[in-house]
Design an enzyme around this catalytic site. Structure first.
Site, PDB file in Angstrom:
ATOM      1  CB  SER A  89      -0.969   0.001   1.182  1.00 14.34           C
ATOM      2  OG  SER A  89      -2.063  -0.837   0.902  1.00 14.34           O
ATOM      3  CG  PHE A 153     -10.067 -11.058  -2.477  1.00  8.46           C
ATOM      4  CD1 PHE A 153      -9.866 -10.846  -3.827  1.00  8.46           C
ATOM      5  CD2 PHE A 153      -9.097 -10.644  -1.579  1.00  8.46           C
ATOM      6  CE1 PHE A 153      -8.702 -10.231  -4.279  1.00  8.46           C
ATOM      7  CE2 PHE A 153      -7.930 -10.035  -2.026  1.00  8.46           C
ATOM      8  CZ  PHE A 153      -7.739  -9.823  -3.382  1.00  8.46           C
ATOM      9  CE1 TYR A 194      -5.033   2.077   4.117  1.00  6.10           C
ATOM     10  CE2 TYR A 194      -5.701  -0.050   3.265  1.00  6.10           C
ATOM     11  CZ  TYR A 194      -4.810   1.001   3.284  1.00  6.10           C
ATOM     12  OH  TYR A 194      -3.711   0.988   2.468  1.00  6.10           O
ATOM     13  CB  SER A 195     -11.996   0.853   1.399  1.00  3.95           C
ATOM     14  OG  SER A 195     -12.492   0.152   0.273  1.00  3.95           O
ATOM     15  N   GLY A 344       2.820  -0.975   4.041  1.00  6.76           N
ATOM     16  CA  GLY A 344       2.221  -1.789   2.994  1.00  6.76           C
ATOM     17  C   GLY A 344       2.452  -3.265   3.221  1.00  6.76           C
TER      18      GLY A 344
END
Length: 386
Positions: A89, A153, A194-195, A344
């Site tokens: 991220s 997922f 957070y998306s 990240g």
């Protein structure tokens, strides 16, 4: 990726390229002190989780590089301080920078809605793109569900099912369709969550506004001007360019979660990162990340109004000493020092870059395993000396 939310919470609670031939000098530098606490923290993180770690700190014109553990469990080779890795991220800071540049050029406004650019993309199950502003995508106040939280997922990408699906290709529209099959967490602007979906949608806006992919815009606007030669946006390519080590995961079904020490460890170095896209697919090294954040905070990439907008933060629930701007996290450390950056996580890789607001002191690090990583220790050691 999705694990960044957990990584951020854990973080709150708790350039120069050196060639391989400089390895002995690096170790001697750490032993002499000056960054002894940072090296000790790096060592402790590796002892408790990932196979290896590397860090690069810059303060003014001085540079320190540290490493710990191994980068290849098969050969036992030590990490190189110029190894490339998947940044997860941290990609989001690059994407937000492009968006703010486009705003400064008058190509879009962050007050535009998703429907202004991508009509009908975000609709159904209580989702309404006509009410979601681009600003809300960037600071995670859109309420749109993160596709990386979807149980199917997670099973496909973060459990041993990954071994069968590692070369699958995802498109941004597939990702968004998965996200809007869920109801939003809240109405736009009514909270923070957070998306990863936010940044996939943002990449689609960039393409609509410029006629080019977000990867093209990052390369044209950031990578080439700053000569970030070790940084790339791989798209569907499964390869990790060298120099690089191997990357490992326990494939527990959760990214960046705990892993039992004696449980199986899987080599996940190669995989198609298209499922991450603008939410976290980039590859880089510590030198390039330091250079990028120093350039960002010094004003080389954004005009003053845009940089101020990027550094305008919103609170994150009940988490103290932490807030989120536009692709940027702000933390107040235990010693009172305020730092900015992003972390990240992606399969086999946990990374973080942290800097003071003037960019004078910056630290980047990577660990080549995605379990039991307590990277905040290294941040505290570097910026607080403990």
């Amino acid at each position: 990726m999705a694990a960044v939310a957990a990584l951020a919470t854990a973080a709150i609670t708790a350039g120069l390229t050196l060639p391989a031939s400089a390895a002995d000098a690096e170790d001697a530098s750490a032993a002499r002190g000056g960054h002894g606490a940072t090296q000790a923290a790096l060592d402790s993180v590796v002892r408790e989780g990932p196979p290896g770690g590397i860090a690069l700190a810059e303060l003014g014109h001085t540079t320190w590089a540290g490493r710990a553990g191994t980068e290849d469990l098969a050969t036992g080779r030590k990490p190189r301080t110029d190894d490339r890795f998947r940044t997860g991220s941290i990609t989001k800071t690059f994407v937000a920078t492009v968006m703010l540049q486009l705003e400064a050029e008058g190509k879009l406004s962050l007050d535009d809605t998703v429907d202004d650019w991508l009509p009908g993309l975000v609709a159904g199950n209580g989702n309404d793109g006509s009410k979601v502003k681009l600003l809300q995508l960037l600071n995670h106040t859109s309420g749109i569900y993160s596709y990386t939280d979807d149980e199917a997922f997670k099973r496909q990408e973060f459990s041993t099912d990954f071994l069968r699906h590692r070369y699958d290709t995802w498109t941004p529209r597939q990702v968004v369709r998965l996200a809007i099959s869920h109801r939003p967490a809240f109405a736009p602007g009514d909270g923070w969550s957070y998306s990863d979906t936010n940044y996939v949608i943002t990449s689609m806006v960039i393409q609509k506004a410029t006629g080019h992919t977000y990867a093209h815009e990052i390369e044209h606007r950031i990578l080439r001007p700053l000569r970030l030669d070790s940084t790339s946006v791989p798209g569907a390519s499964p390869l990790l360019p060298g120099p690089s080590g191997r990357a490992y995961s326990k494939l527990t079904g959760e990214l960046a979660g705990p892993g039992e020490p004696d449980s199986a460890t899987y080599d996940v170095t190669e995989f198609n990162p298209s499922f991450a896209g603008a939410a976290g697919e980039m590859i880089s090294d510590n030198r390039d990340l330091n250079r990028f954040y120093r350039a960002l905070f010094s004003g080389r990439l954004l005009q003053k109004p845009q940089l101020e907008k990027m550094m305008t933060t919103v609170s994150v629930g009940n988490v103290p000493h932490f807030s989120y701007g536009l692709g940027l996290m702000k933390m107040t450390l235990s010693c009172g020092t305020e730092v900015w950056g992003h972390n990240g996580g992606i399969q086999g890789s946990i990374s973080e870059t942290t800097a003071t607001a003037d960019g004078d002191h910056v630290l980047s690090m990577n660990f080549n395993g995605d379990w039991n990583v307590h990277e905040q220790r290294v941040v505290d050691a570097e910026f607080c000396g403990s």
